[in-house]
Motif scaffolding. Structure first.
Motif, PDB file in Angstrom:
ATOM      1  N   LYS A 157       0.704  -1.281   0.099  1.00  0.00           N
ATOM      2  CA  LYS A 157      -0.172  -0.212   0.135  1.00  0.00           C
ATOM      3  C   LYS A 157       1.085   1.550  -0.130  1.00  0.00           C
ATOM      4  N   ALA A 158       1.915   1.195   0.805  1.00  0.00           N
ATOM      5  CA  ALA A 158       2.891   2.453   0.364  1.00  0.00           C
ATOM      6  C   ALA A 158       3.548   2.553  -0.513  1.00  0.00           C
ATOM      7  N   ILE A 159       3.988   1.424  -1.302  1.00  0.00           N
ATOM      8  CA  ILE A 159       4.474   1.760  -2.399  1.00  0.00           C
ATOM      9  C   ILE A 159       3.900   1.492  -3.401  1.00  0.00           C
ATOM     10  N   GLY A 160       2.497   1.812  -3.989  1.00  0.00           N
ATOM     11  CA  GLY A 160       1.463   1.091  -4.680  1.00  0.00           C
ATOM     12  C   GLY A 160       2.056   0.053  -5.449  1.00  0.00           C
ATOM     13  N   VAL A 161       2.172  -0.554  -5.251  1.00  0.00           N
ATOM     14  CA  VAL A 161       1.640  -2.459  -5.757  1.00  0.00           C
ATOM     15  C   VAL A 161       0.502  -2.892  -4.979  1.00  0.00           C
ATOM     16  N   SER A 162       0.414  -4.357  -5.746  1.00  0.00           N
ATOM     17  CA  SER A 162      -0.001  -5.348  -4.685  1.00  0.00           C
ATOM     18  C   SER A 162       0.639  -5.882  -4.281  1.00  0.00           C
ATOM     19  N   ARG A 163       0.284  -6.842  -3.446  1.00  0.00           N
ATOM     20  CA  ARG A 163       0.997  -7.762  -2.119  1.00  0.00           C
ATOM     21  C   ARG A 163       1.737  -8.869  -2.796  1.00  0.00           C
ATOM     22  N   THR A 164       0.925  -9.234  -3.912  1.00  0.00           N
ATOM     23  CA  THR A 164       1.480 -10.150  -4.557  1.00  0.00           C
ATOM     24  C   THR A 164       3.026  -9.337  -4.812  1.00  0.00           C
ATOM     25  N   ALA A 165       2.941  -8.203  -5.122  1.00  0.00           N
ATOM     26  CA  ALA A 165       4.483  -7.836  -5.988  1.00  0.00           C
ATOM     27  C   ALA A 165       4.855  -7.730  -5.154  1.00  0.00           C
TER      28      ALA A 165
ATOM     29  N   ARG B 197      11.118 -12.580  -3.328  1.00  0.00           N
ATOM     30  CA  ARG B 197      11.482 -13.434  -3.747  1.00  0.00           C
ATOM     31  C   ARG B 197      12.284 -14.025  -4.358  1.00  0.00           C
ATOM     32  N   ASN B 198      12.505 -12.897  -4.876  1.00  0.00           N
ATOM     33  CA  ASN B 198      13.641 -12.680  -6.462  1.00  0.00           C
ATOM     34  C   ASN B 198      13.254 -13.033  -7.489  1.00  0.00           C
ATOM     35  N   SER B 199      11.856 -13.683  -7.589  1.00  0.00           N
ATOM     36  CA  SER B 199      10.827 -13.826  -9.187  1.00  0.00           C
ATOM     37  C   SER B 199      10.432 -13.087  -9.637  1.00  0.00           C
ATOM     38  N   ASN B 200      10.881 -11.837  -9.188  1.00  0.00           N
ATOM     39  CA  ASN B 200      10.406 -10.290 -10.601  1.00  0.00           C
ATOM     40  C   ASN B 200      10.914  -9.372  -9.746  1.00  0.00           C
ATOM     41  N   VAL B 201      12.225  -8.171 -10.359  1.00  0.00           N
ATOM     42  CA  VAL B 201      12.297  -7.527 -10.371  1.00  0.00           C
ATOM     43  C   VAL B 201      11.741  -5.820  -9.946  1.00  0.00           C
ATOM     44  N   PRO B 202      11.554  -5.299  -9.338  1.00  0.00           N
ATOM     45  CA  PRO B 202      11.069  -3.755  -9.413  1.00  0.00           C
ATOM     46  C   PRO B 202      11.801  -2.888 -10.755  1.00  0.00           C
ATOM     47  N   LYS B 203      10.607  -2.623 -11.627  1.00  0.00           N
ATOM     48  CA  LYS B 203      11.062  -1.174 -12.005  1.00  0.00           C
ATOM     49  C   LYS B 203      11.757   0.355 -11.171  1.00  0.00           C
ATOM     50  N   LYS B 204      11.840   0.754 -11.470  1.00  0.00           N
ATOM     51  CA  LYS B 204      13.357   2.016 -11.139  1.00  0.00           C
ATOM     52  C   LYS B 204      12.411   2.959  -9.292  1.00  0.00           C
ATOM     53  N   SER B 205      11.358   3.010 -10.699  1.00  0.00           N
ATOM     54  CA  SER B 205      10.148   3.979  -9.359  1.00  0.00           C
ATOM     55  C   SER B 205      10.100   3.471  -8.594  1.00  0.00           C
TER      56      SER B 205
ATOM     57  N   LYS C  50      11.094   3.894  -3.752  1.00  0.00           N
ATOM     58  CA  LYS C  50       9.801   4.374  -3.427  1.00  0.00           C
ATOM     59  C   LYS C  50      10.034   3.072  -2.065  1.00  0.00           C
ATOM     60  N   LEU C  51      10.856   1.923  -2.351  1.00  0.00           N
ATOM     61  CA  LEU C  51      11.086   0.765  -1.480  1.00  0.00           C
ATOM     62  C   LEU C  51      11.971   1.781  -0.831  1.00  0.00           C
ATOM     63  N   ALA C  52      13.755   2.077  -1.420  1.00  0.00           N
ATOM     64  CA  ALA C  52      14.486   2.250  -0.742  1.00  0.00           C
ATOM     65  C   ALA C  52      14.238   3.797   0.257  1.00  0.00           C
ATOM     66  N   GLU C  53      13.109   4.853  -0.140  1.00  0.00           N
ATOM     67  CA  GLU C  53      12.297   5.242   0.754  1.00  0.00           C
ATOM     68  C   GLU C  53      11.826   4.674   1.807  1.00  0.00           C
ATOM     69  N   PHE C  54      11.055   4.043   1.967  1.00  0.00           N
ATOM     70  CA  PHE C  54       9.718   3.370   2.519  1.00  0.00           C
ATOM     71  C   PHE C  54      11.276   2.770   3.658  1.00  0.00           C
ATOM     72  N   TYR C  55      11.738   2.198   3.347  1.00  0.00           N
ATOM     73  CA  TYR C  55      12.637   1.093   4.851  1.00  0.00           C
ATOM     74  C   TYR C  55      14.073   2.187   5.174  1.00  0.00           C
ATOM     75  N   GLY C  56      13.624   3.573   4.274  1.00  0.00           N
ATOM     76  CA  GLY C  56      15.219   4.553   5.130  1.00  0.00           C
ATOM     77  C   GLY C  56      16.753   3.791   4.650  1.00  0.00           C
TER      78      GLY C  56
END
Length: 62
Positions: free
Chosen positions: A19-27, A33-41, A45-51
């Motif tokens: 919810k915080a980064i705007g994707v599904s829980r499945t994503a 699990r490294n089965s998908n790589v997040p897009k740069k954007s 957002k993940l980096a910012e979220f986790y600090g």
């Protein structure tokens, strides 16, 4: 850095991160699990979220 480890350290559920980064829980599950790589954007957002930096997330442990 392991995305799952970052999430567990903050005691969050996948749905909260999603919810915080705007994707599904499945994503989030797929990223962890490294089965998908997040897009740069989403990676930024993940980096910012986790600090952490994007490099902290993308660097492989040696």
């Amino acid at each position: 850095m392991n995305l799952k480890l970052l999430r567990l350290k903050k005691r969050l559920r996948q749905k909260h991160v999603a919810k915080a980064i705007g994707v599904s829980r499945t994503a989030i599950s797929n990223y962890e699990r490294n089965s998908n790589v997040p897009k740069k954007s989403k990676l930024e957002k993940l980096a910012e979220f986790y600090g952490v930096s994007v490099e902290d997330i993308t660097e492989e442990d040696t």
